[in-house]
Each structure stands twice: as structure tokens, then as C-alpha cells.
Design a protein around this motif. Structure first.
Motif, short mmCIF file in Angstrom:
data_model
loop_
_atom_site.label_atom_id
_atom_site.label_comp_id
_atom_site.label_asym_id
_atom_site.label_seq_id
_atom_site.Cartn_x
_atom_site.Cartn_y
_atom_site.Cartn_z
N GLY A 1 -9.73 4.42 1.37
CA GLY A 1 -9.85 4.31 -0.08
C GLY A 1 -8.52 4.21 -0.80
O GLY A 1 -8.42 4.46 -2.01
N VAL B 1 -3.77 -2.11 7.10
CA VAL B 1 -4.42 -2.60 5.89
C VAL B 1 -5.90 -2.23 5.92
O VAL B 1 -6.47 -1.74 4.93
CB VAL B 1 -4.26 -4.13 5.77
N GLU B 2 -6.51 -2.41 7.10
CA GLU B 2 -7.93 -2.06 7.26
C GLU B 2 -8.17 -0.57 7.12
O GLU B 2 -9.06 -0.13 6.41
CB GLU B 2 -8.43 -2.52 8.65
N ILE C 1 0.86 -1.19 0.00
CA ILE C 1 0.00 0.00 0.00
C ILE C 1 0.90 1.24 0.00
O ILE C 1 1.78 1.36 0.84
CB ILE C 1 -0.88 0.05 1.26
N LYS D 1 -7.81 0.74 3.64
CA LYS D 1 -8.99 0.38 2.87
C LYS D 1 -10.11 1.39 3.14
O LYS D 1 -10.75 1.88 2.21
CB LYS D 1 -9.43 -1.03 3.27
N ASN E 1 -4.63 -1.19 -2.51
CA ASN E 1 -3.76 -2.24 -2.00
C ASN E 1 -3.56 -3.25 -3.12
O ASN E 1 -4.46 -4.02 -3.44
CB ASN E 1 -4.39 -2.89 -0.77
#
Ligand code: ADP
Ligand code: MG
Length: 693
Positions: free
Chosen positions: A522, A515-516, A386, A519, A525
Motif C-alpha cells: 500500500g 515495485v510490486e 517509492i 504496491k 508510487n
């Protein structure tokens, strides 16, 4: 002069040599070509060529080569002798302006992604006067670009030069708006920190996987990995030190500003960092550095590994691309200034980079995507896949307050609105070194940390230059049309921070929560190369590249195909190497060792002795051997079923079907390595490779 002062650049046709050896008007003409890309008169080229040749021959050269950077990622050269027959059985040494300026290597076997039909498999090389010629292996090397019959770029240098020119143009527009008429040329600067592993060459020779793929495809975890963290900056071992000294000498001769050498985090891992220079030279020099590293290592009976992940379970090797923008007046435009005006200008460049990284996360991700780097990115040792940006707490705080600011809050600051009172003087953020961020502001430069160790730094810099220049051009459009510059500038900075702050992340990039959160913000990844590559040719990116003439649509599609194909071929070679090693080395060794245990077992049984160890071992080894055999067969079968037509389909198949089968095969082989006596295992162990120097 000290030894090093004398040595440095002794193999480079640099400015000093040019001034010494060229007539004044020739030197002046060449300088104009180097600095502003003015076309060189053929007569002038002849004079330069003759001077270069004389200099090279005095240094022992017999040949010259156009040195270029095709899409293979390594440099290419075709050596030509200086000899010229006189027709009477004698020769003279000759090198013409024409030979200096243009070359015509047979290009049919370089990757072109469908750009050149084979009937016109012609390629041309053209001199890049902005990078000095140099001598390597008794050959005068002329840095060149490489292109097709129709003028399409077939190399990594052409787009880089285009992107640097673009940055020059757009940055000058911005500087002009700030009233700066003094600066006439802007260039991007890069300092690439290069990581690598060094192991004993004899051990390397015994590893087919290292020889063919650059990484170990098998290898049980050693009892000691890098848990102790005692290698980083540790004392350098004598053999390694001798290597580093000779490497420095070789690089200095070539004018490479090799500066720092130290141990890295993993055992047997080291780093070399040069002093930064302009992106074009930095790219050439990094290619030379990688080549020279391998060569010098060989002389010391060492093998130098540049793979992104040569050993499972210990850190892989990356490259940090430190990037900044420099003016010909010696100013770094990413250096926070002393005065309010300088600070406002700094902030504008800063938000341009923020916007660029946010809008073109996909391109930055793609610029570091490869099968090798997929083993590393996001692996709790390297930046996540990311893309986000680290600014440090101070700078982030400043951006927050700018964003929150109301007109009223600084009504008294009439002459210069932007951040005057809150940007008195920057505290250089050197203490807060977030190593988990892929893209970090480190005081006066950005450090892009996702690059894999073996990759050319060209692509990441093409992308960086292009996306930042695009934002600067948008900014310049707005500001040039503004009625009141100060108001428009203030508004632009506030709006940009508001719209793109989601890309700023100062926390731990290794944490699973990131990571969450990414996400939720926006952010993209794209864990693997296959996920990332299709973005290269989406509408937005084609627009960007064609608008600025960095890549034509054809060049983009060709590169997309080359990247996909390279991915597929890399994984395929790894799979075939594994199959070969299991069939010819690992299984035979297991059979031999089982046989030995079997003999011992039979003997002991005869004598009525206890044979629990033999029985236990033999049974475990036999079970694993059956599994190994089955998994190897499964990999062979899967390889035979690979789709061949569509490149994306093929790459996807290698990622989703072949790679998991390879991982499964390795797991069983590694389990067997733990059961088989060291003398019988056909491959040097991780312990020996990582700790024997
Ligand atoms: P680190 O702590 O990451 O090793 P350093 O300050 O030692 O950081 O610099 C690492 C690299 O960054 C070196 O190659 C250095 O030349 C380069 N560098 C320093 N300043 C700049 C700059 N303004 N632009 C580009 N690269 C730079
Ligand atoms: Mg660094």
C-alpha cells in the motif's frame, strides 16, 4: 595559526568578530535575538549595523545586499552602496540599523504563484540574525527572509525557520517527559553531500543544450560509459584537483565547513561534503557552495554541471540530506544511547520518524520532485520514486522483537520496560550500506537520498522537520496525559511499530519486484512530478501545514502553482532548445555531410569504382534525416497545441505528449551522430565531454 585556520571564516561576521567589535550589552542583546528570536531594539540594530559596516569596509566592501532565497531556487541579491551624500558634494559611508533589519526589493518579477497582485508587487526582506552575515564580491551579504505585503512567505527560508522552531518546541515536550530539564533548545542538523560534473568549458560552450537547460538533450552513447566502475574514489586529475583546492579555500573563507572531496561513480563526476551544521546555516551554505562551485570552475576554464541528469546512460547527480536532531547540550537525539532510559528515548524518536515517513510519503516525494529529477529517480542509479525506509537488519530485528514482546517476557524489568534487555548497545550499522534506499538510518542520522543535485535543501528539510514534529506532538499529547508513563511509552512504541512497519524495507530498491511488493504494502508510487504535486494540496497536508503554521493555505496553493509552472517551463525550454538545435545545427550538418558523400559517390561512379560505402551511408543518413525532420515538425506542432489555462493540465500535457516526442527526436539524432564524421557533427561527443579532463 595555520594558513587554513587564518583563512577560515575570514569573510564572516561570526561570533568571534561580534565579540571583538560589539559593546558587551549589544553583543548580549544580539545573542538573545539569535538564540531565542527576541526582537532586536532599533538602537541596538544601529550599533550592530555600524560595526558590520566598519568591518566590511576594512575588508574592501563598498556595497551591502539583503541576500535571500526566492522560489526560483537560486539566491537573489540587490546591491546597495554604503555611500550617503552629505549635501556638500561629499559622501560618507553609512549603514543604519533600519537598512540592516529590513529591505524592500522590487519583487514583481519573482515567482509568487498568485500571492501578490501586481498593484501591490511589493516584497520585503527581513534580517535573519540566526545566520551570519558574510562578504562576497566586495559586498556585505545579510541573510534575509523574503515576504509579501500581506506577510506571506515568498521564499525558501521562512518556512524552514518556522519548521525548525516547531521541531524545537515539540522535541522539548518529549525531553521533558523523560525528565530532561537541562536542554533548553533543540535544533535539526544537516550535512548535505553535493554531487556535480566537471567538463571542459570550451566543450560546454559548444553545447546549446547544456547552456540553456543544464543537460545534454542529444548525444550518442560513448563506447565506454561507467561499466568499468573505475572512477569512484579514483585518483583526482590535476586540473580537477586544482579546482577543488581553490573551491575549498573560497568556501572556508565563507565559513563553509567543506570537508570531503572525491570522485564519484560516473566519469567526470565528483562530490563535496561539508561537516554538518544546523539546518538554516546548512541551507545557506549549500546555496553558497553551489554558487561558488560554478564560479571557481569558470576560473579554471571548466564548466560545473549541477543538473540531475546531464548525460543519458551514466549516473546523474544527487544530493544526500543527512539529518539529525541536536540539543544545545551537545547530544544527538538519534544516537542510540548507553543506558536503558536513553535507549527508550532513542526508540521513541526512531518510531516518530518511521510514522512520519509512512504517513507523509507523498510530501517527502514532492519535496524532491522536479522535471530534472524525474530523469533520475527510479532510474537504477538513484533511489526509486517509492519512498521507503532502510533501518538495517539489527535495528529492524530489535523492532520486531519489541513488537512481538509480551508483558510476561520481561516482567522482571519493572523500572523501564522498553527494550531494556534487547537494546544493550547498538552496533553501528556502517557496513550494511544500502545505496538503493531513499531514506536510510545510518547509525545516528537519517540520510534522505532522493534530492536532485541543484535543488535547495530547504523544502526537504521543511517537510522532514514538520512531519517529525507532528508525530512528536501526537506522542507528547498521549504521554503527557498518561497515568503511567512507562506503560504508555511501551504501548506507544509497540503500537507505532505495528501500524507503520510497512515503510521499512531493507532490500534492493532497484529490483523490479520491489515495485510490486510496495504496491502490495500500500505504499505510494508517484513516478513523476506531475503525479506527485497534486498531493501537496490535499486535505491531510493542508491540515498539517496550517495546524503548525508552516504554510498558510494561500502559501500552499501558491507553491503548488509555482512548482507546476516550473515543471512546465523547464520541459518547454528543453523542447524549444531541441527544435532549435535540430533546425539550425543538426539538419544543416547532415545536409553538408550528405553532400560530401554525394560528391564522392558521383566521382567514383564516373571512374567506375565501387561505391558501396557511400551508397549505404547516404541511404541510411537520408532515411534518418527524413525521420528527424518529421519528428521535429511533430514536436513543433505539439508545442503549438499546448493547453495554457489550467497549470495541472499543461504540466500533464508536457509529460504525456511533449516528453515522448522529445525522446523520439533524440533517438533519431543520436542514430545520425553515429553515422556522421566527428568533424562534421556540430556537437562535442559524450566521449570528449566525459573523458577530456
Ligand atoms: P557517507 O559515507 O555517506 O559519505 P559520512 O559519515 O561521511 O557518510 O557523512 C556524510 C555527511 O553526513 C557529512 O556531510 C556529515 O557531516 C554528515 N553527518 C554526519 N553526522 C551527522 C549528523 N549527526 N547529523 C547530520 N549530518 C551528519
Ligand atoms: Mg551519503
Amino acid at each position: 595559526m595555520s594558513r587554513i585556520e587564518e583563512l577560515f571564516g575570514s569573510m564572516v561576521f561570526n561570533d568571534v568578530v561580534m565579540q571583538e567589535r560589539l559593546p558587551e550589552d549589544t553583543y548580549a542583546a544580539l545573542k538573545r535575538t539569535m538564540e531565542v528570536g527576541k526582537k532586536l531594539d532599533p538602537a541596538v540594530a544601529d550599533v550592530v549595523a555600524r560595526a558590520m559596516k566598519d568591518w566590511a569596509i576594512e575588508k574592501g566592501c563598498t556595497h551591502f545586499t539583503h541576500w535571500f532565497q526566492p522560489m526560483t531556487g537560486i539566491t537573489a541579491e540587490k546591491h546597495e552602496g554604503f555611500i550617503h551624500p552629505m549635501g556638500d558634494g561629499t559622501v560618507i559611508m553609512k549603514f543604519s540599523g533600519k537598512e540592516l533589519v529590513k529591505g524592500e526589493p522590487d519583487a514583481s518579477s519573482f515567482p509568487n504563484g498568485g500571492l501578490r497582485a501586481t498593484f501591490e508587487a511589493r516584497g520585503y526582506t527581513a534580517w535573519d540574525p540566526s545566520s551570519y552575515a558574510f562578504i562576497k564580491d566586495n559586498t556585505l551579504c545579510i541573510p534575509t527572509v523574503f515576504y509579501s505585503y500581506n506577510g506571506e512567505a515568498l521564499d525558501k527560508k521562512t518556512p524552514l525557520l518556522r519548521s525548525m522552531e516547531l521541531m524545537n518546541k515539540q522535541t522539548l515536550r518529549i525531553l521533558k517527559l523523560f525528565g530532561n530539564e537541562e536542554v533548553t533548545h533543540v535544533t535539526t542538523s544537516v550535512g548535505p553531500e553535493q554531487e556535480y560534473f566537471l567538463i571542459d568549458r570550451e566543450l560546454y560552450r559548444q553545447r546549446e543544450d547544456l547552456i540553456l537547460t543544464g543537460r545534454t538533450l542529444f548525444g550518442a552513447k560513448p563506447p565506454k560509459g561507467q561499466e568499468m566502475e573505475n572512477h569512484y574514489y579514483g585518483a583526482i586529475k590535476p586540473r580537477v584537483y586544482a579546482f577543488m583546492q581553490e573551491l575549498d579555500d573560497e568556501l572556508w573563507k565563507l565559513g563553509v565547513l567543506a570537508k570531503t572531496e572525491h570522485n564519484e561513480a560516473a566519469p567526470a563526476q565528483h562530490e563535496l561534503a561539508p561537516i554538518y551544521t544546523n539546518s538554516n546555516t546548512a541551507t545557506d551554505h549549500n546555496q553558497l557552495t553551489m554558487e561558488m562551485m560554478k564560479k571557481v570552475a569558470e576560473r579554471h576554464d571548466l564548466a560545473l554541471l549541477l543538473h540531475e541528469k546531464p548525460f543519458a546512460g551514466v549516473n546523474g547527480s544527487g544530493k544526500h540530506n543527512n539529518w539529525s536532531i541536536s540539543t544545545n547540550t551537545g547530544v544527538n537525539l538519534l544516537e542510540p544511547g548507553e543506558s536503558p532510559a536513553e535507549n527508550a528515548q532513542f526508540l521513541l524518536f526512531l518510531v516518530a520518524v518511521i510514522k512520519a515517513v509512512d504517513e507523509y510519503q507523498d510530501l517527502l516525494r514532492i519535496s524532491v520532485a522536479s522535471a530534472g529529477n524525474d530523469n533520475r529517480l527510479g532510474g537504477n542509479e538513484a533511489p526509486p520514486a517509492i519512498i521507503s525506509m532502510f533501518l538495517g537488519d539489527d535495528l529492524t530485528e530489535i523492532l520486531h522483537s519489541i513488537e512481538a514482546e509480551t508483558e510476561a517476557a520481561h516482567a522482571d524489568q519493572s523500572e523501564m520496560k522498553v527494550g531494556v534487555h534487547i537494546l544493550p548497545r547498538f552496533i553501528r550499522d556502517t557496513t550494511d550500506r544500502n545505496r538503493t534506499s531513499p531514506f536510510a538510518f545510518t547509525g545516528n542520522k537519517f540520510e534522505f537520498r532522493s534530492l536532485g543535485a541543484p535543488q535547495s535543501i530547504s523544502a526537504p528539510n521543511v517537510i522532514l522537520n514538520t512531519i517529525v514534529a507532528e508525530e512528536l506532538s501526537q506522542f507528547a499529547d498521549i504521554l503527557e496525559a498518561a497515568e503511567d508513563f512507562q506503560t504508555a511509552l511501551h504501548q506507544l512504541i509497540v503500537d507505532t511499530v505495528k501500524a507503520h512497519k510497512r515503510i521499512i524495507f531493507n532490500g534492493n530498491g532497484y529490483a523490479p519486484e520491489w515495485v510490486e511488493e510496495a504496491k502490495a504494502r500500500g505504499l505510494l508510487n508517484l513516478p513523476t512530478t506531475v503525479d506527485a504535486l497534486p498531493y501537496f494540496i490535499n486535505e491531510k497536508n493542508i491540515q498539517l501545514f496550517t495546524k503548525h503554521k508552516i504554510y498558510t493555505s494561500e502559501e500552499l496553493h501558491s507553491r503548488y502553482e509555482i512548482y507546476l509552472d516550473t515543471y512546465t517551463r523547464t520541459v518547454e525550454i528543453e523542447a524549444l532548445t531541441m527544435i532549435d538545435m535540430v533546425s539550425k545545427k543538426i539538419l544543416p550538418a547532415c545536409i553538408q555531410y550528405s553532400d560530401l558523400i554525394g560528391h564522392s559517390l558521383a566521382q567514383k561512379k564516373n571512374l567506375g569504382l565501387s561505391c558501396d560505402a557511400e551508397e549505404g551511408l547516404l541511404s541510411r543518413i537520408s532515411n534518418h534525416m527524413s525521420t528527424l525532420y518529421q519528428k521535429n515538425e511533430a514536436l513543433i506542432t505539439a508545442h503549438n497545441r499546448c493547453p495554457k489555462e489550467d497549470p495541472l493540465e499543461a504540466a500533464t500535457y508536457y509529460r504525456d505528449t511533449i516528453l515522448p516526442l522529445m525522446a523520439a527526436l533524440r533517438q533519431t539524432a543520436d542514430a545520425l551522430e553515429m553515422l556522421i564524421g566527428e568533424e562534421y557533427w556540430p556537437l562535442p561527443s559524450y566521449t570528449r565531454m566525459l573523458y577530456s579532463l
